[in-house]
Design an enzyme around this catalytic site. Structure first.
Site, short mmCIF file in Angstrom:
data_model
loop_
_atom_site.label_atom_id
_atom_site.label_comp_id
_atom_site.label_asym_id
_atom_site.label_seq_id
_atom_site.Cartn_x
_atom_site.Cartn_y
_atom_site.Cartn_z
N GLU A 128 0.76 -1.38 -0.12
CA GLU A 128 -0.08 -0.01 0.08
C GLU A 128 0.72 1.42 0.08
OE1 GLU A 128 -2.78 -0.31 3.07
OE2 GLU A 128 -3.83 -2.07 2.04
N GLU A 178 -5.12 -8.68 -0.13
CA GLU A 178 -5.95 -8.27 1.26
C GLU A 178 -7.24 -8.21 0.46
OE1 GLU A 178 -4.56 -5.16 3.70
OE2 GLU A 178 -2.71 -5.86 3.59
#
Length: 530
Positions: free
Chosen positions: A187, A328
């Protein structure tokens, strides 16, 4: 992902404003001679359903990594055994380095921390699971000691530090086989939700390129293993769209990799719609076509949207040979607001996993270890027990794996798992394909069993003959006895049923005295296989 929740995705913000007995044991890492052999489609199929060991090795206290800093217990082999017994075949292990990196110019990673990371990796790797290891929290501006900051002014120092840290990590895992996948970062973005900015995105691309080059140059299996890279904040739209993502070149990869094949995977995350998956106000508790209350259902991000997002990754990457990993996804527990919430959480997980499979992507559910209100947890990590069997069953259904028929209530031990008594396959025929990666005095054998008949197989044993001098030291997805000669592999609880046209994958590691030939004379429930 970090702590209990995850920041809203970019699309969200836009929408809101939007073996038997002694055969079991710890395996040894496979040396460099055992190069990765799976193609993109084979890899995704073999990775099956994945699970995140979240909020453990990426946790930190005052910028120093500590696996118990965020309230989770020390990771144990019993927990990983439970995850495997529940049907998961891949474990993603988020890792932070932060204050465990020494000063420049060497940026030496604390040896004890690398050793602990390897120990946790081995809990899964030794069981034949795929393991994804990343650099997780070092790029979060909200984390003390973070340094991998794409809009920082001193990129020269950052890039030098990044390359030297990855050189040490890659060297630590240099001899592990293709069941280990390394992921460049997590991220990574400038912390501002909205369109990607330049030159921040260019720096992210540079980090990915440095990661690939650095890992490949360490040699061994690193020269051919699959490597995982993200785009801007692992956001699908900002990775597939014309926002600046650049695939890294792979100029230092092993010459043994066929020219037409890739060894780069693309990392994306999926938490849409955030008001259902992560927002803690308790307003949106339902999702999908089975939702009964429009007031509790988000106005966007439903099944058609999910499918379209995954199709974008297929059209952009998978068709070009780059598999996608939804590293995820998941949704928090809102049963405190809506007793039916877990039903919709299961629907969300099943739909995501099934769509990913359809579009050539593997997946890993985000589990932060927390159960109860606002938790993502599927397991009680202290007791090594299941807490959300319904969601696990939905995941296994989505990926096309037969879920375990029952969930043990005590931590697994070295005792072989209970198996389903074999029944006759009737008129079924079978096919078996095996792949052997050998080195010096050891080898890894992967076996795929295909039910080529018209009748489902409910419980199976696979008999085969090992070459003279071979002896199984560990195995996965079946129990094996004896360790040499004519061996019988007996199904695990979660892969006992093989539907017509379906398959099951098993494997083992063995020693040899010079003959690394593949097994022969395969018989499934007494029927000779081709």
């Amino acid at each position: 992902m970090m702590l209990r929740t995850k920041k809203a995705g970019l699309a969200v913000l836009a929408a809101a404003l939007t073996l038997a007995g002694t055969v079991y044991g710890v395996t040894r890492p496979v040396p460099a001679e055992a190069a990765a052999a799976l193609t993109a489609s084979q890899l995704v199929a073999d990775m099956g359903a994945g699970w995140n060991l979240g909020n453990s090795l990426e946790a930190n206290s005052n910028g120093v990594p500590s696996e118990t800093a965020w309230g989770n217990p020390v990771v144990t082999q019993a927990l990983i055994n439970r995850v495997k017994a529940s049907g998961f075949k891949t474990i993603r292990i988020p890792v932070s380095y932060l204050g465990n990196i020494g000063a420049g110019p060497n940026y030496t990673v604390n040896a004890a921390w690398l050793t602990r990371i390897a120990a946790v990796v081995d809990y899964a790797y030794s069981q034949g699971l795929y393991v994804v290891v990343n650099m997780h929290g070092d790029g979060y501006k909200s984390v003390g000691g973070s340094w991998l900051i794409c809009d920082s002014s001193d990129q020269t120092t950052i890039k030098d530090k990044y390359a030297k840290v990855w050189q040490q990590i890659a060297t630590k895992f240099q001899s592990y086989n293709e069941h280990l996948i390394l992921e460049s970062m997590n991220e990574e973005f400038d912390g501002q939700y909205g369109n990607p900015t330049q030159p921040c995105y260019s720096n992210i691309n540079a980090y990915n390129q440095s990661f690939v080059d650095t890992v490949r140059r360490t040699g061994g299996t690193n020269a051919s293993r699959w490597l995982l890279v993200p785009g801007w904040n692992t956001n699908i739209d900002y990775t597939v769209g014309n926002f600046g993502f650049a695939l890294p070149t792979d100029q230092y990869r092993s010459s043994t990799i066929p020219a037409a094949e890739q060894r780069i995977m693309i990392s994306v995350h999926y938490y849409d719609p955030w008001d259902f998956t992560g927002q803690e106000d308790g307003v949106i508790t339902q999702w999908g076509p089975n939702a009964t209350n429009p007031a509790k259902t988000s106005t966007w991000g439903q099944e058609d949207y999910l499918d379209a997002q995954l199709k974008k990754t297929y059209d952009t990457f998978v068709v070009r040979g780059y598999p996608v990993f939804v590293g995820e996804y998941g949704s928090i527990d809102k049963t405190a607001y809506d007793s039916a919430n877990n039903t919709y959480r299961a629907d969300f997980a099943r739909t995501l996993v099934a769509a990913a499979k359809k579009y050539g992507a593997a997946t890993a559910y985000w589990d932060n270890g927390y159960n109860g209100q606002h938790g993502f947890g599927l397991f009680d990590r202290s007791a090594a027990t299941v807490t959300q069997q319904g969601i696990i069953t939905a995941i296994m259904t989505g990926v096309g794996t037969t879920p375990p028929t029952s969930t043990p209530t005590t931590p697994p031990t070295s005792t072989p798992p209970t198996t389903t008594p074999p029944t006759s396959p009737g008129t079924s025929t079978c096919r078996v394909a095996s792949t052997v990666n050998a080195w010096n005095t050891g080898l890894t054998t992967s076996i795929t069993i295909t039910n080529a008949g018209t009748t489902a197989i409910n419980g199976w044993t696979l008999a085969f003959t090992l070459a003279t001098g071979q002896s199984i030291t560990s195995g996965w997805s079946a129990t094996y006895a004896p360790a040499s000669g004519t061996v019988t592999a007996t199904n695990a609880s979660y892969n006992a049923a093989i539907p017509a046209g379906g398959s099951a994958s098993i494997g083992f590691q063995a020693t040899h005295t010079g003959n690394a030939a593949a097994p022969t004379a395969f018989k499934l429930n007494g029927t000779t296989c081709t």
